[in-house]
Design a protein around this motif. Structure first.
Motif, PDB file in Angstrom:
ATOM      1  N   VAL A 147       1.236  -1.716   1.456  1.00  0.00           N
ATOM      2  CA  VAL A 147       0.026  -2.478   1.781  1.00  0.00           C
ATOM      3  C   VAL A 147      -0.484  -3.196   0.535  1.00  0.00           C
ATOM      4  CG1 VAL A 147      -2.413  -2.235   2.411  1.00  0.00           C
ATOM      5  CG2 VAL A 147      -0.655  -1.102   3.766  1.00  0.00           C
ATOM      6  N   ARG A 148      -0.462  -2.508  -0.604  1.00  0.00           N
ATOM      7  CA  ARG A 148      -0.903  -3.133  -1.859  1.00  0.00           C
ATOM      8  C   ARG A 148      -0.010  -4.309  -2.229  1.00  0.00           C
ATOM      9  NH1 ARG A 148      -4.394  -0.138  -5.360  1.00  0.00           N
ATOM     10  NH2 ARG A 148      -5.035   1.801  -4.392  1.00  0.00           N
ATOM     11  N   VAL A 149       1.300  -4.145  -2.048  1.00  0.00           N
ATOM     12  CA  VAL A 149       2.228  -5.233  -2.352  1.00  0.00           C
ATOM     13  C   VAL A 149       1.954  -6.420  -1.443  1.00  0.00           C
ATOM     14  CG1 VAL A 149       4.666  -5.915  -2.214  1.00  0.00           C
ATOM     15  CG2 VAL A 149       4.029  -3.782  -3.352  1.00  0.00           C
ATOM     16  N   ARG A 150       1.776  -6.142  -0.127  1.00  0.00           N
ATOM     17  CA  ARG A 150       1.485  -7.235   0.809  1.00  0.00           C
ATOM     18  C   ARG A 150       0.163  -7.917   0.468  1.00  0.00           C
ATOM     19  NH1 ARG A 150       2.713  -4.440   6.454  1.00  0.00           N
ATOM     20  NH2 ARG A 150       1.810  -2.798   5.258  1.00  0.00           N
ATOM     21  N   ALA A 151      -0.837  -7.117   0.086  1.00  0.00           N
ATOM     22  CA  ALA A 151      -2.131  -7.696  -0.281  1.00  0.00           C
ATOM     23  C   ALA A 151      -1.986  -8.573  -1.523  1.00  0.00           C
ATOM     24  CB  ALA A 151      -3.155  -6.593  -0.529  1.00  0.00           C
ATOM     25  N   PHE A 152      -1.217  -8.086  -2.495  1.00  0.00           N
ATOM     26  CA  PHE A 152      -0.988  -8.882  -3.704  1.00  0.00           C
ATOM     27  C   PHE A 152      -0.247 -10.160  -3.358  1.00  0.00           C
ATOM     28  CE2 PHE A 152       1.694 -10.109  -7.284  1.00  0.00           C
ATOM     29  CZ  PHE A 152       0.723 -10.307  -8.253  1.00  0.00           C
ATOM     30  N   ALA A 168      -0.194 -11.633  -0.497  1.00  0.00           N
ATOM     31  CA  ALA A 168      -1.095 -12.504   0.261  1.00  0.00           C
ATOM     32  C   ALA A 168      -2.019 -13.243  -0.699  1.00  0.00           C
ATOM     33  CB  ALA A 168      -1.905 -11.686   1.266  1.00  0.00           C
ATOM     34  N   GLY A 169      -2.499 -12.549  -1.722  1.00  0.00           N
ATOM     35  CA  GLY A 169      -3.331 -13.202  -2.735  1.00  0.00           C
ATOM     36  C   GLY A 169      -2.560 -14.279  -3.459  1.00  0.00           C
ATOM     37  N   THR A 170      -1.316 -13.983  -3.795  1.00  0.00           N
ATOM     38  CA  THR A 170      -0.468 -14.964  -4.465  1.00  0.00           C
ATOM     39  C   THR A 170      -0.225 -16.161  -3.561  1.00  0.00           C
ATOM     40  OG1 THR A 170       0.622 -13.176  -5.672  1.00  0.00           O
ATOM     41  CG2 THR A 170       1.762 -15.280  -5.603  1.00  0.00           C
ATOM     42  N   ARG A 197      -3.714 -22.862  -2.277  1.00  0.00           N
ATOM     43  CA  ARG A 197      -4.782 -23.660  -2.881  1.00  0.00           C
ATOM     44  C   ARG A 197      -4.205 -24.687  -3.848  1.00  0.00           C
ATOM     45  NH1 ARG A 197      -7.730 -19.091  -4.897  1.00  0.00           N
ATOM     46  NH2 ARG A 197      -8.121 -17.943  -3.019  1.00  0.00           N
ATOM     47  N   GLN A 198      -3.237 -24.250  -4.658  1.00  0.00           N
ATOM     48  CA  GLN A 198      -2.624 -25.167  -5.609  1.00  0.00           C
ATOM     49  C   GLN A 198      -1.906 -26.299  -4.879  1.00  0.00           C
ATOM     50  OE1 GLN A 198      -0.210 -22.438  -7.848  1.00  0.00           O
ATOM     51  NE2 GLN A 198      -1.813 -22.029  -9.353  1.00  0.00           N
ATOM     52  N   LEU A 199      -1.186 -25.967  -3.820  1.00  0.00           N
ATOM     53  CA  LEU A 199      -0.493 -26.999  -3.048  1.00  0.00           C
ATOM     54  C   LEU A 199      -1.492 -27.944  -2.382  1.00  0.00           C
ATOM     55  CD1 LEU A 199       2.421 -25.004  -1.384  1.00  0.00           C
ATOM     56  CD2 LEU A 199       2.606 -26.764  -3.148  1.00  0.00           C
ATOM     57  N   ASP A 200      -2.596 -27.396  -1.895  1.00  0.00           N
ATOM     58  CA  ASP A 200      -3.623 -28.222  -1.270  1.00  0.00           C
ATOM     59  C   ASP A 200      -4.215 -29.195  -2.297  1.00  0.00           C
ATOM     60  OD1 ASP A 200      -5.255 -28.969   0.969  1.00  0.00           O
ATOM     61  OD2 ASP A 200      -6.921 -27.884   0.016  1.00  0.00           O
TER      62      ASP A 200
END
Length: 131
Positions: free
Chosen positions: A67-72, A74-76, A82-85
């Protein structure tokens, strides 16, 4: 003889008491053995339950890590989105500016071509009109 009868009666009573105490001792020993057996079974049950709890804890720790890996991740992904936008907005603005520059250049080129045609036809201001 009366004293003998009393002693025999007292001996019988003491033997009865001794028999009762032996029965009670035997019963207490039996109960003690049962308690030991229960305790042994409980120890085995507790050991098995501890093994199951350790497995469950390990499983939960693995799930927590995932779950922590997926959350990280997801944050990435959000950061990358955002950068692509932002990059998309920048490129869209640049594209718009380039279109405007192109339109201006097309208008300017049309004016220059018209001036060249007028000059070639001999209208005022041309090289041949000046000769």
């Amino acid at each position: 003889q009366e004293q003998h009868s009393e002693l025999v009666a007292e001996t019988d009573a003491l033997q009865d008491q001794l028999g009762e105490q032996l029965k009670m001792t035997h019963e207490l020993n039996r109960q003690h053995q049962l308690l030991e057996l229960r305790k042994g079974n409980q120890d085995e049950d507790l050991a098995a339950e501890m093994v199951n709890l350790k497995k469950e804890i390990a499983s939960l720790e693995t799930d927590n890590h995932e779950v922590r890996v997926r959350a990280f991740n997801a944050g990435t992904v959000k950061i990358e989105a955002r950068q692509l936008d932002e990059r998309h907005r920048d490129l869209t603005e640049r594209n718009k500016a380039l279109r405007q520059d192109k339109e201006g250049m097309v208008v300017s080129m049309a004016a220059q071509e018209e001036a060249i045609e007028r000059a070639q036809r001999g209208e005022t201001g041309s090289v041949e009109a000046l000769r």
